[in-house]
Design a protein around this motif. Structure first.
Motif, mmCIF file in Angstrom:
data_model
loop_
_atom_site.group_PDB
_atom_site.id
_atom_site.type_symbol
_atom_site.label_atom_id
_atom_site.label_comp_id
_atom_site.label_asym_id
_atom_site.label_seq_id
_atom_site.Cartn_x
_atom_site.Cartn_y
_atom_site.Cartn_z
ATOM 1 N N ASP A 1 9.389 -14.933 -0.504
ATOM 2 C CA ASP A 1 9.021 -15.467 0.801
ATOM 3 C C ASP A 1 7.526 -15.329 1.058
ATOM 4 O O ASP A 1 6.851 -14.477 0.480
ATOM 5 N N GLU B 1 6.480 -14.268 3.830
ATOM 6 C CA GLU B 1 6.400 -13.045 4.633
ATOM 7 C C GLU B 1 7.221 -11.941 3.979
ATOM 8 O O GLU B 1 8.177 -12.213 3.247
ATOM 9 N N ASP C 1 9.081 -9.675 5.434
ATOM 10 C CA ASP C 1 10.135 -9.144 6.309
ATOM 11 C C ASP C 1 11.515 -9.036 5.644
ATOM 12 O O ASP C 1 12.214 -8.023 5.813
ATOM 13 N N ARG C 2 11.936 -10.069 4.930
ATOM 14 C CA ARG C 2 13.308 -10.101 4.419
ATOM 15 C C ARG C 2 13.538 -9.117 3.277
ATOM 16 O O ARG C 2 14.613 -8.523 3.168
ATOM 17 N N THR C 3 12.559 -8.941 2.402
ATOM 18 C CA THR C 3 12.795 -8.172 1.180
ATOM 19 C C THR C 3 12.118 -6.809 1.148
ATOM 20 O O THR C 3 12.240 -6.085 0.162
ATOM 21 N N THR D 1 6.536 -6.022 7.785
ATOM 22 C CA THR D 1 6.571 -7.293 8.515
ATOM 23 C C THR D 1 5.244 -8.019 8.314
ATOM 24 O O THR D 1 4.207 -7.393 8.074
#
Length: 216
Positions: free
Chosen positions: A40, A42, A44-46, A50
């Protein structure tokens, strides 16, 4: 990513030990120009952080937990951690030039295939690294997708298995363009790969190769 934290050295080592033919990874540029390996834009997901990768330095990225204590790797670390051929996907078109520099320095034309959703990134890497093998990726596409691949010099199309048709495969093969399907995580999709006569497939679960007796 189906069995280990995605885009980490741990996951790449697992894939190599499982006997996969190649390992796919994703590249973005950090704020200070490092080739960060992450899917990604960003974090945030992995990770436990953030914000956009492009707004973080490599040192800041290193502080993040990418899963099970893994850190966000850079491309050069992956090169050293595994010996397998790599497919490096340019997520951020700006990463093409940095990737080209590493490929020239390390003479990686034979080991690293470069892919991207961005036509311009595929064209740029081909210009910067003579002889590089390239892949144009598409999730949704129009009837000109084979022409697009040829226009940027991509030898392979990587297409969403859920939308792939025999017509597109036959058109690509008639033009000398290979086709691989993504993401093949079920036996039904594996059977579809065979039925369509694809040249390969990507998966989140390396063990599907043994279960399906399929060589990508």
């Amino acid at each position: 990513m189906g069995v280990e934290p995605e885009n980490t050295l741990r996951s790449f080592v697992h894939a190599e030990q499982a006997g996969m033919d190649a390992i796919e990874l994703d590249l973005h540029l950090s704020k200070d120009g490092a080739l960060a390996v992450m899917h990604d834009a960003e974090v945030d997901r992995t990770t436990d952080g953030t914000g956009p990768i492009a707004e973080k330095t490599l040192a800041e990225l290193r502080e993040l937990d990418a899963g099970q204590g893994e850190r966000v790797p850079v491309f050069e670390e992956v090169l050293d951690a595994v010996r397998s051929p790599l497919q490096a996907e340019i997520k951020d078109a700006a990463a093409a030039r940095a990737l080209a520099e590493v490929m020239r320095q390390r003479d990686l034309v034979d080991r690293v295939e470069v892919s991207s959703f961005h036509d311009e990134a595929v064209a740029e890497i081909a210009q910067l690294v003579p002889g590089v093998r390239t892949v144009l990726i598409a999730s949704r596409w129009k009837s000109d997708v084979v022409d697009r691949a040829k226009a940027v010099g991509a030898a392979t199309l990587a297409l969403n298995i859920r939308r792939l048709t025999l017509e597109v495969v036959e058109q690509a093969h008639a033009e000398g363009v290979k086709v691989i399907g993504w993401v093949v995580n079920t036996q039904d999709h594996l059977r579809l790969v065979r039925a369509l006569g694809l040249d390969g497939a990507t998966t989140d679960f390396p063990e599907i190769r043994r279960a399906g007796r399929f060589t990508a």
